[in-house]
Design a protein around this motif. Structure first.
Motif, mmCIF file in Angstrom:
data_model
loop_
_atom_site.group_PDB
_atom_site.id
_atom_site.type_symbol
_atom_site.label_atom_id
_atom_site.label_comp_id
_atom_site.label_asym_id
_atom_site.label_seq_id
_atom_site.Cartn_x
_atom_site.Cartn_y
_atom_site.Cartn_z
ATOM 1 N N PHE A 106 0.814 -1.203 0.000
ATOM 2 C CA PHE A 106 0.000 0.000 0.000
ATOM 3 C C PHE A 106 0.861 1.274 0.000
ATOM 4 O O PHE A 106 0.319 2.371 -0.080
ATOM 5 C CB PHE A 106 -0.924 0.017 1.227
ATOM 6 C CG PHE A 106 -2.057 -0.977 1.165
ATOM 7 C CD1 PHE A 106 -2.008 -2.088 0.350
ATOM 8 C CD2 PHE A 106 -3.187 -0.788 1.947
ATOM 9 C CE1 PHE A 106 -3.054 -2.999 0.298
ATOM 10 C CE2 PHE A 106 -4.244 -1.696 1.910
ATOM 11 C CZ PHE A 106 -4.174 -2.798 1.084
ATOM 12 N N TRP A 107 2.162 1.145 0.092
ATOM 13 C CA TRP A 107 3.086 2.289 0.159
ATOM 14 C C TRP A 107 3.800 2.470 -1.177
ATOM 15 O O TRP A 107 4.393 1.530 -1.725
ATOM 16 C CB TRP A 107 4.110 2.087 1.266
ATOM 17 C CG TRP A 107 5.269 3.049 1.221
ATOM 18 C CD1 TRP A 107 6.500 2.822 0.670
ATOM 19 C CD2 TRP A 107 5.310 4.383 1.730
ATOM 20 N NE1 TRP A 107 7.300 3.934 0.804
ATOM 21 C CE2 TRP A 107 6.595 4.911 1.451
ATOM 22 C CE3 TRP A 107 4.384 5.194 2.400
ATOM 23 C CZ2 TRP A 107 6.972 6.208 1.813
ATOM 24 C CZ3 TRP A 107 4.764 6.472 2.763
ATOM 25 C CH2 TRP A 107 6.042 6.965 2.485
ATOM 26 N N THR B 256 -4.794 2.201 -0.808
ATOM 27 C CA THR B 256 -4.417 3.612 -0.754
ATOM 28 C C THR B 256 -4.585 4.274 -2.120
ATOM 29 O O THR B 256 -3.622 4.761 -2.724
ATOM 30 C CB THR B 256 -2.972 3.751 -0.256
ATOM 31 O OG1 THR B 256 -2.143 2.801 -0.944
ATOM 32 C CG2 THR B 256 -2.881 3.504 1.231
ATOM 33 N N ASP C 188 -9.831 7.953 3.955
ATOM 34 C CA ASP C 188 -8.786 7.163 3.310
ATOM 35 C C ASP C 188 -8.738 5.746 3.881
ATOM 36 O O ASP C 188 -9.515 5.392 4.782
ATOM 37 C CB ASP C 188 -7.425 7.865 3.393
ATOM 38 C CG ASP C 188 -6.843 7.943 4.803
ATOM 39 O OD1 ASP C 188 -7.378 7.284 5.738
ATOM 40 O OD2 ASP C 188 -5.836 8.652 4.983
ATOM 41 N N TYR C 189 -7.822 4.948 3.357
ATOM 42 C CA TYR C 189 -7.716 3.562 3.807
ATOM 43 C C TYR C 189 -7.478 3.487 5.316
ATOM 44 O O TYR C 189 -7.926 2.556 5.987
ATOM 45 C CB TYR C 189 -6.585 2.847 3.065
ATOM 46 C CG TYR C 189 -6.266 1.511 3.699
ATOM 47 C CD1 TYR C 189 -7.103 0.423 3.499
ATOM 48 C CD2 TYR C 189 -5.187 1.374 4.565
ATOM 49 C CE1 TYR C 189 -6.860 -0.785 4.130
ATOM 50 C CE2 TYR C 189 -4.936 0.165 5.192
ATOM 51 C CZ TYR C 189 -5.776 -0.915 4.976
ATOM 52 O OH TYR C 189 -5.543 -2.101 5.610
ATOM 53 N N TYR C 190 -6.797 4.495 5.869
ATOM 54 C CA TYR C 190 -6.449 4.484 7.290
ATOM 55 C C TYR C 190 -7.559 5.082 8.162
ATOM 56 O O TYR C 190 -7.343 5.344 9.341
ATOM 57 C CB TYR C 190 -5.122 5.229 7.492
ATOM 58 C CG TYR C 190 -4.011 4.574 6.711
ATOM 59 C CD1 TYR C 190 -3.383 3.434 7.186
ATOM 60 C CD2 TYR C 190 -3.628 5.070 5.469
ATOM 61 C CE1 TYR C 190 -2.390 2.799 6.445
ATOM 62 C CE2 TYR C 190 -2.630 4.446 4.726
ATOM 63 C CZ TYR C 190 -2.017 3.314 5.221
ATOM 64 O OH TYR C 190 -1.050 2.681 4.492
ATOM 65 N N PHE D 248 1.236 7.257 2.387
ATOM 66 C CA PHE D 248 1.573 6.289 1.337
ATOM 67 C C PHE D 248 2.388 6.864 0.183
ATOM 68 O O PHE D 248 2.770 6.118 -0.724
ATOM 69 C CB PHE D 248 0.295 5.632 0.791
ATOM 70 C CG PHE D 248 -0.637 6.569 0.062
ATOM 71 C CD1 PHE D 248 -0.584 6.690 -1.314
ATOM 72 C CD2 PHE D 248 -1.585 7.298 0.762
ATOM 73 C CE1 PHE D 248 -1.453 7.544 -1.982
ATOM 74 C CE2 PHE D 248 -2.454 8.147 0.097
ATOM 75 C CZ PHE D 248 -2.387 8.278 -1.273
ATOM 76 N N HIS E 242 -1.334 5.182 -7.861
ATOM 77 C CA HIS E 242 -2.415 5.105 -6.876
ATOM 78 C C HIS E 242 -3.712 5.715 -7.403
ATOM 79 O O HIS E 242 -4.584 6.098 -6.624
ATOM 80 C CB HIS E 242 -1.975 5.736 -5.558
ATOM 81 C CG HIS E 242 -0.982 4.899 -4.816
ATOM 82 N ND1 HIS E 242 -1.320 4.058 -3.799
ATOM 83 C CD2 HIS E 242 0.356 4.731 -4.995
ATOM 84 C CE1 HIS E 242 -0.246 3.416 -3.362
ATOM 85 N NE2 HIS E 242 0.789 3.814 -4.077
ATOM 86 N N SER F 290 -2.975 12.700 5.059
ATOM 87 C CA SER F 290 -3.354 11.436 4.445
ATOM 88 C C SER F 290 -2.361 11.020 3.371
ATOM 89 O O SER F 290 -1.936 9.858 3.316
ATOM 90 C CB SER F 290 -4.765 11.553 3.838
ATOM 91 O OG SER F 290 -5.096 10.392 3.110
#
Length: 876
Positions: free
Chosen positions: A72-73, A645, A653-655, A557, A584, A553
């Motif tokens: 995801f990064w 991400t 966001d995903y987080y 990533f 992304h 955010s």
């Protein structure tokens, strides 16, 4: 005395169930020479095996053991081997688990339950193979009676060989790659989509819960509770009775007949039925209809409370020993749908009342299937906080887990559940990126029988949830004709006949516009006029815009070197995008950012993107709502969340960090809402509640960039229930005031005590369509105070001084005082808040209580804040 002790032991035994969710080990198949019969004995030494994540996927296990970088990064996903190139064996793994369970006594039974394995498997326990043929099906629950195979000393070993999907697909950049991933009955996004890169292991693994269940001789399975609420109801007041229908499947695997009673407990009453079970038999038991007096009803978000009854179902054998019991929460409500001839679309009714659908499209909670109760609860709560009332679960993923539906029941979110299939992979369109032609793809998956068995199983798994409202054959295409016919004519009428079944997500039977047919869109940045004035499909299943998060955010990533904002060329209409942003799935904001001034850097771009986000989604919600019951019976945003991400189609966001999309929707979708049509200048009020409102004061003001107030009008207003009312147009006046450098428009409705019921602040562009005035605003003088109300809750008070400028677009963040990182998830009653001169606003922040053990503070970042960002301590 002995009889009493034995009864207590049996009762405890019958109610025992636990998860096998830790202590697993794994190894790739090519590194293991032994058979499952050997691996599943304690004699085999697994000391060198890798700790495994179960529930989870092979990729999750590899990530947790630092064998692969975080996909995801940045561009890390490109550095992970893809199964299409490596071959299936690369991600084929053995999993083992040692657990203690002593052999059952008497007629008691022990079961091993798997709620999801992707894609096929062989299962061994203590040297015995449990499955006669290979178990196949990502969406099938497997359960085994392991009573005969438990070790006498209580030390047991389970070994499971898990194979990837039969067809892994080529991730060639198409929607679902080359489309062949759809030959399985499984997830299609894993080969990549326009909002996600491919998951390299195609989500292979024991991805859902594994449990040990202990019962007496008789086991309860697949109970079915149906609630009928006749007539047209309101949330308040005494209710006429509701009808409760209860049925369940009982199995007796023993060699002896069992006599006993099946009973259910609801609202303090117990209803029982005598049952006799033959040896080695399974039978379905139905109760006579039960009349529940004065029921507390379940309503969708915004229309009433979400009352849930505790429901207990148990089988008691002769001698009063509980053999098995299930406990669940049920909402009493009735769902119906009817065709609205005026709009040309279906409308959904709950308890006899029509519900204007404001929905969000959902893919899956986590692309690597790291599913959790906490994450489900947080994500669904965010949808509640957006003032939405429906989530559509997209067909390229899965039938969501029970924990998801529990959260939807809790927060009043109806569920539109697709079955497995998509127009992209399954042949709706010609596509040069697909391996097979449309005729071939139209018959995907390869195994129609597996599809139908999976559908039957998953329907039984989730049919008791109040939130489940619609079954859908697939995303933008029906399943093959034999599957569709079986679902529509046999399976759903038998297993779940109280819900609307739509053959595919944008079916003509669901919605039909004046130009003929149904569809979806538009997508991406739109002029606000599109949302207000362009008549799209009357029940639009997919319509949406952008969704880049803020700078905090993006930092989660995007590497520092790639923090380069996109640049849009207004002459060529092309965007220059950094490679990581592109990877992304960034989609262009086009001219929208430049209207606020060209972005100086990534942080500035992200801040201005939030202004666009808010305006786009407020405009979308208001535009559709302004035409409810005239043009529309509902809309569903594509999409409201990302399981990866990605940089598009997300309100958080995903987080689990919300962006301004969420609060634009929170505002524009409010059940009771004042709004302004920027095209014709009409001031309107939407009432999405069952209560009329009378004797309100409507206050309409403008503020210039210096904070100077101009009262345009102040009049009394009223509005009936479930309607939209137009009041007057102020376009000429507003356009004149905004011509030079833009203006702020403030709309308020006050109750009889002069308290604000609903308010809305717009920033109106200048005569050239830009926001020139915003770019030279003076610093505001906002004061901020915060205090703890209780653990897990903070109250924030924002006060702007008289004769000041507006404190415009303030992002409030709850942060850890030491690390300065945001507390996630955190739920704000409002955010990206504008405070007028002389105004006070209060916000509430809820957060998970573990964070209460840390030292917390607030971070405030506003468009024209005097100190960016500022830090505020929280008073005890």
């Amino acid at each position: 005395m002995l009889a009493l002790v034995l009864t207590i032991v049996n009762n405890i035994y019958a109610q025992s169930s636990y998860e096998l969710n830790s202590g697993w080990k794994c190894a790739p198949v090519n590194s293991v020479k032994e058979t499952g019969a050997v691996l599943s004995t304690s004699a085999f030494n697994t000391t060198g095996w890798m700790p495994a994540t179960v529930p989870g996927t092979v990729l999750t296990t590899l990530l947790n053991n630092q064998k692969v970088p975080d996909p995801f990064w940045g561009m890390n996903n490109e550095h992970i081997a893809d199964i299409y190139k490596t071959g299936a064996d690369y991600y084929t793994y053995w999993f083992t688990k040692d657990f203690k369970e002593t052999p059952a006594t008497g007629s008691n039974q022990v079961y091993l339950n798997f709620r999801g394995i992707n894609y096929s498997c062989d299962i061994y326990l203590n040297g015995h193979k449990l499955n006669k043929t290979i178990q196949k099906g990502m969406f099938l629950r497997f359960n085994y009676n392991i009573t005969p195979y438990l070790a006498k000393n209580g030390d047991n070993r389970l070994a499971v060989l898990v194979h990837p999907p039969d067809v892994v697909g080529n991730p060639n950049g198409g929607q679902g790659g080359d489309g062949t991933i759809a030959r399985n009955v499984g997830l299609q996004y894993t080969a990549g989509w326009d909002w996600i890169q491919p998951m390299r292991d195609r989500n292979t693994g024991i991805w859902d819960k594994v449990t040990i269940q202990k019962t007496g001789a008789v086991r309860i399975a697949d109970e079915h509770i149906v609630t009928l609420v006749p007539g047209v109801r309101l949330p308040e007041g005494a209710q006429q009775p509701a009808v409760i229908k209860v049925a369940a499947e009982l199995s007796n695997p023993t060699a002896a007949a069992v006599n006993g009673s099946l009973s259910f407990e609801l609202d303090g009453k117990t209803i029982s039925k005598a049952v006799s079970l033959k040896p080695n038999s399974t039978t379905n038991v139905s109760f006579a209809d039960y009349s529940l007096p004065n029921p507390k009803l379940w309503w969708p978000n915004g229309y009433g409370d979400q009352h849930l009854y505790n429901f207990k179902l148990k089988f008691t054998a002769a001698g009063k020993a509980i053999s098995d019991q299930h406990q669940l929460n049920i909402g009493v409500r009735q769902l119906t749908s009817e065709y609205n001839e005026h709009t040309g679309s279906r409308q959904i009714m709950v308890n006899g009342q029509k519900i204007f659908i404001k929905g969000g499209n959902w893919v899956i909670s986590d692309a690597m299937l790291r599913l959790s109760d906490m994450r489900y609860d947080a994500e669904v709560r965010y949808h509640r906080d957006m003032n939405l009332n429906l989530i559509r679960v997209w067909g390229g993923a899965m039938i969501e887990r029970p924990e998801f539906f529990e959260a939807c029941d809790k927060y009043g979110i109806l569920v539109f559940q697709d079955l497995w299939g998509s127009g992209d992979c399954n042949g709706r369109w010609q596509d040069p990126q697909k391996l097979d032609d449309q005729w071939t793809r139209r018959q995907y998956p390869d195994d129609h029988g597996l599809f139908l068995r999976s559908a039957i199983d998953q329907i039984k798994m989730v049919r008791n949830y109040a939130s489940l409202a619609i079954w859908c054959g697939g995303n933008e295409i029906t399943p093959p004709e034999d599957i569709l016919t079986a679902l529509r004519d046999t399976i759903l009428p038998k297993l779940d006949n109280t819900r609307w079944f739509v053959d595919y997500s944008n079916s003509d039977s669901m919605s039909h516009n004046v130009l003929g047919g149904n569809g979806d869109g538009p997508y991406g940045i739109q002029p606000l006029s599109v949302f207000w004035e362009f008549k799209t499909f009357p029940f639009n299943s997919e319509v949406g815009s952008v969704g880049v998060g803020d700078y905090e955010s993006l930092k989660r990533f995007i590497p520092t070197a790639n923090m380069v904002p996109p640049v849009y060329d207004e002459e060529t209409h092309k965007t220059k995008t950094d490679s990581v942003w592109d990877y992304h799935k960034y989609i262009g904001y086009d001219t929208a950012i430049n209207k606020y001034g060209k972005a100086k850097n990534a942080a500035d771009f992200a801040m201005k993107a939030q202004l666009v986000n808010y305006d786009q989604y407020r405009g979308l919600a208001e535009g559709f709502t302004s035409h409810m019951w005239d043009w529309y019976t509902g809309f569903i945003i594509w999409k409201t969340q990302n399981p990866w991400t990605a940089m598009r189609g997300q309100m958080y966001d995903y987080y689990l960090d919300p962006n301004a999309c969420l609060y634009g929707l929170h505002n524009g979708s409010a059940p009771f809402h004042i709004m302004y049509n920027p095209i014709n200048g009409m001031v309107m009020v939407a009432n999405n509640t069952f209560k009329a409102r009378r004797s309100m004061m409507m206050v309409v003001k403008t503020y210039d960039m210096e904070g100077k107030q101009n009262l345009l009008t102040q009049v009394f207003a009223d509005i009936n229930a479930t309607t939209v009312k137009k009041y007057f147009s102020i376009k000429g006046t507003v356009d004149k005031l905004a011509a030079k450098e833009g203006v702020f428009l403030s709309l308020q409705l006050l109750d009889e005590n002069k308290k604000v019921i609903t308010d809305n602040t717009y920033w109106i562009p200048d005569s050239k369509g830009g926001f020139s005035g915003l770019q030279k605003m003076k610093a505001e003088e906002l004061s901020v105070k915060a205090k703890y109300i209780k653990p897990g809750r903070v109250e924030v008070t924002l006060v702007n001084k008289e004769n000041s400028v507006l404190a415009f677009f303030n992002r409030i963040s709850l942060v850890d005082a030491d690390s300065k990182t945001r507390v996630l998830p955190a739920f704000y009653s409002d955010n990206y808040v504008t405070v007028l001169p002389g105004e006070e606003k209060k916000l509430i922040i809820d957060y998970n209580t573990p964070a209460s053990k840390k030292k917390l503070e607030l971070n405030i970042n506003g468009w024209n804040a005097s100190n960016v960002p500022r830090t505020v301590s929280i008073d005890e």
